[in-house]
Design an enzyme around this catalytic site. Sequence first.
Site, PDB file in Angstrom:
ATOM      1  N   THR A   1      74.300  14.788  75.274  1.00 13.11           N
ATOM      2  CA  THR A   1      75.313  13.896  75.849  1.00 13.11           C
ATOM      3  C   THR A   1      76.616  14.657  76.089  1.00 13.11           C
ATOM      4  O   THR A   1      77.241  14.531  77.146  1.00 13.11           O
ATOM      5  CB  THR A   1      75.549  12.692  74.916  1.00 13.11           C
TER       6      THR A   1
ATOM      7  N   CYS B   1      65.532  -6.834  75.600  1.00 13.51           N
ATOM      8  CA  CYS B   1      65.771  -7.243  74.218  1.00 13.51           C
ATOM      9  C   CYS B   1      66.087  -6.082  73.291  1.00 13.51           C
ATOM     10  O   CYS B   1      66.648  -6.285  72.236  1.00 13.51           O
ATOM     11  CB  CYS B   1      64.564  -7.991  73.687  1.00 13.51           C
TER      12      CYS B   1
END
Lengths: 430, 228
Positions: A80, A344
């Site tokens: 990242t 979800c």
Amino acid sequence: MKSLSEIEKRIVYLDHAATTPTHPDVVAAMLPYFTDHFGNPSGLYEISRDASEALSSARESIAQILHSRPEEIIFTGGGTESDNLALFGIARKYGAKWGKHIITSQIEHHAVLLPTEVLKKEGFEITETTVNEHAEVSVENIIAALRPETVLISIMYANNEVGTIEPIAEIGAAIQRWKKDNGRKPIDPPFLHTDACQAAGALNLNVDELKVDLLTLNGSKIYGPKGVGILYVRRGVQLVPLIVGGGQENRLRSGTENVPAIVGLARALEIATEKRETENARLAELRNYLWAEIQVRVPKVILNGHPTNRLPNNLNFTILDIEGEAALLYMDEFGISLSTGSACTSTSLDPSHVILAMGKPYEYAHGSLRMTLGASTTREDIDHVLEVLPPVVALLRSISPLNLSMDQKQENIAAHSAFVEDGVPHWMKK
Amino acid sequence: MEDTNAKPLTTSDMQTADVVNPHTKQKWAYSPIVKEHFFHPKNLLLEEPAPDQFDARGTVGSPACGDVMDIWIKVDPATERVVDLKWKTFGCGSAIAATSMFSVMVTENDGLTLTDALKIKPQDIMERLGGLPNRKIHCSVLADKAFRKAVNNYFHAVGKHDRVEVEGARVIDARMNITDKDIEEAVLEGALNLEDMQKKLKVGVGDPAAIPEIEQLIRFYKEKYFGA
């Protein structure tokens, strides 16, 4: 089909695209640098020299695998950070002089997509190129999106969710041609960055053949430690650092180098490179067996991603009429770890942006499962999955009111007016 | 690495089976009760119902949204008690658990009256479940909504049209045509302050006069769903 109560639990980890266990040889290589050679590489005495030498040889080893120069390798705190450094670093260095336009794709990792959101606030225009039904970007689309003010193109080497391999070398060659035709020198923008975190260990990482100017990879996907990554930066390409301080890593990433992790990353990459061909073949065979058997044993399943041009360890498919998280929880109960593109399981409750970008309906994202194989995966593991999955699907289908058709189209569903509040899905109300 | 105790599943197995989000590594605090209702859901409708097995049915959600809830009810006309409630769902773990719990709450002790059953709030289901991760509360809201639809259908069927209650949406921000329902949903999705709400809905941006009411609604729904 066995019933669920007859099946014994067996630990099967099929989420290697999320992270991998650290290889014992890697741990062994790292250990002395915690206790014996713990010195700060910037010091001049012996204990520091040991650390400094380890840092240099790790850099050289990685450079060799990437066919780059050692000084072109910047160590960071992970994939990242490397992606962020590439995006922000290029944008802030070249934006003012050359222009504020960046090209990326709809299926990039959030480590690329979210920096572009920030850069929009800094006046950048972002073109997110679309992908086809197999999640492939097109070289033509990227070249068509190029403008005189484009400073960076960032396209992932292989997609983390569906495993599709992107044509990085072709994109690189096309950009080089464009630069030549437009009177740009090789060290003038636009530059090509690729996030190779998923590709490392499986694909060729030669930066000259890939014709990339920047490349991200990290330790945690290749049986190395977490919290360490690299950004390859071609000589002559300049960046504005994200982290400033002591001036380490050629002033591009200040902070005392994480020597044990860097040593571990280098060792992990060496092992992965050594085993690449044999492991690719082994994993592809297991993966193909898994998918072939799933298609026989579970009705109404659809492959997500490219049928052949994909990472050898990646399987991503949709099971119609059931919801991915419920399936995940059941599989977990039998020891199987996998992941889903269902809304979800994401913190934002948004379904997978990759599955949607391929033009698949939302239902396909909610019912998608990703199984990513790895070094420890055996035929017995796959057989356990093949034993557990059919009764789990049968059970969840028995409680599901749905009966979707196999050729559902996204546009049909988007017009659906049956949402809880008779509106549009919450992730579209942005 | 094999766990031979896994056959058949026991409650203690489930207590140890915490689920970790593969992307964020965040642990979901699913309580043992949630797991029990997820792995052994109560009052599921597994077969096609007989023609007069139920008096009414209510469906909400959509497959695209990731949740569909289908509820069937049988009502004693004399006492208005819910004597049977069955359901089906396309939904995640907490949707299954919350609906299972809701079905138990409505039908236990000879069944609640329609009036009392309609008073069950998401917060009540949550309490009985021993809690749900905050951002998953959205799922359980479907159970009471589907039930409300089923009850309305029942009132229509028995000619008591005056007792049908439709939750009307009220426009809060006229410029953006955003209703209190939109704000309720946004709260459920985690917009718990004005800034997050505006990020999500752009509500009140072009209509600053609406802001006090928006803030009031955020507080109201926050309290309703999160109890704080």
